[in-house]
Design a protein around this motif. Sequence first.
Motif, PDB file in Angstrom:
ATOM      1  N   ARG A   7      -7.525 -27.924 133.658  1.00  0.00           N
ATOM      2  CA  ARG A   7      -6.662 -27.442 135.037  1.00  0.00           C
ATOM      3  C   ARG A   7      -7.482 -26.489 135.774  1.00  0.00           C
ATOM      4  N   LEU A  57      -7.132 -26.843 128.033  1.00  0.00           N
ATOM      5  CA  LEU A  57      -6.138 -27.010 126.842  1.00  0.00           C
ATOM      6  C   LEU A  57      -6.133 -28.442 126.377  1.00  0.00           C
ATOM      7  N   ARG A 103      -3.931 -31.752 125.029  1.00  0.00           N
ATOM      8  CA  ARG A 103      -2.866 -32.840 125.405  1.00  0.00           C
ATOM      9  C   ARG A 103      -1.612 -32.178 125.324  1.00  0.00           C
ATOM     10  N   SER A 104      -1.099 -31.763 124.170  1.00  0.00           N
ATOM     11  CA  SER A 104      -0.038 -31.153 123.886  1.00  0.00           C
ATOM     12  C   SER A 104       0.381 -29.850 124.681  1.00  0.00           C
ATOM     13  N   GLY A 105      -0.417 -29.175 125.274  1.00  0.00           N
ATOM     14  CA  GLY A 105      -0.430 -28.225 126.071  1.00  0.00           C
ATOM     15  C   GLY A 105      -1.043 -26.743 125.568  1.00  0.00           C
ATOM     16  N   ARG A 106      -1.481 -26.858 124.448  1.00  0.00           N
ATOM     17  CA  ARG A 106      -2.020 -25.632 123.821  1.00  0.00           C
ATOM     18  C   ARG A 106      -3.337 -25.101 124.534  1.00  0.00           C
ATOM     19  N   GLU A 107      -3.158 -23.966 125.272  1.00  0.00           N
ATOM     20  CA  GLU A 107      -4.079 -23.331 125.765  1.00  0.00           C
ATOM     21  C   GLU A 107      -5.538 -23.035 125.026  1.00  0.00           C
TER      22      GLU A 107
END
Length: 341
Positions: free
Chosen positions: A289, A302, A304-308
């Motif tokens: 991002r 990050l 795909r599950s949103g973990r940075e």
Amino acid sequence: MPRKTTHAPPPPSRNGRVRGAVGGTPADRLIRAWLDGDRDGFEDLAEEFIAGGRDGVLAAAVRKLSERYEDDAVEDFADDLTEVAEAAEGQRDFNFASLVLLPVVAEGGPPPDPATLARGLAASGAFPPGAEVAFAAGWSTAEAVQALSPCAVRRVLLDVAGGRPSADLPLAPPGGGSDGGIAVLAGAVVFRTEPSEDDADLDPEALDAAEEAQDRERMDAFERWRASLGPEATEGALILPFCTPSALAYEIGAFLDGAGPEGGDVLDEIRDFVETAKGEADGEEVLARLTAREGGVELAVLTRSGRELDRRVFDLGDSGLTGADVSRFLEGSVPIVDGTG
């Protein structure tokens, strides 16, 4: 659409005199018209020699000019010859056509699919209404384009406009052959009939202002199309602004200035940052991002599950790079999530 060449003021010769092209040879007459600032006379003579395939006359003119004038003047003269050659009027199959190029920088791999880019660019709104846009079947090298003589430039234009392969501009070998990673897709913007004269009553200043506004709108359309390209279309390549053959060296130089040592160092740093973050993903798909920051961009990596995985602000500073350049650079290695800037 009238042809336009961009003449600088007549340059002083090596001995300080402005003029000095004497004699009655065709090359001398061409030089004299250019040095006198006789735009119409220069274009008429250049068109006569180009249409007649008289590259020898044009080469002799360049050689004679180089004996008396500095390199910058000789380059300006050669560019003006190319400007005449890259447009043609009053042909049997069309009223006006101009040769255009789409340069791309394909680092570390072959250029992307040319048909995909050709279709998108033709439909982007970057060209005038009423124009047909045709493209060659594949990529050529920037080096091959820059080596074309004025008469060869004209032949390439006629071939592309007519949907024919060009013997003067062969296609690069599949999967490579680009000059330092820079490949070009040749196209022709063709008007089959004479444009309407609805604006004929406007004064010249109003016509110029209207033309400049239209040019800006078309360039904005090109930028929107370029920004919309995903990794499946670019395949990791950087898409440079489309241009004519006479402007190709400028566009390549502008890119190299922006991606010179400082720009290259920043991109290398970004690549290393992403690759390091990928090592922490435990096999999950990795996304990126980008967020615009003053003087630079913030890059978050990050899963795909949103973990940075990591986040960092990169200062673009004097690198010549923009956030869009970074985004296009990353597209070849990692998906960019929606809403990036």
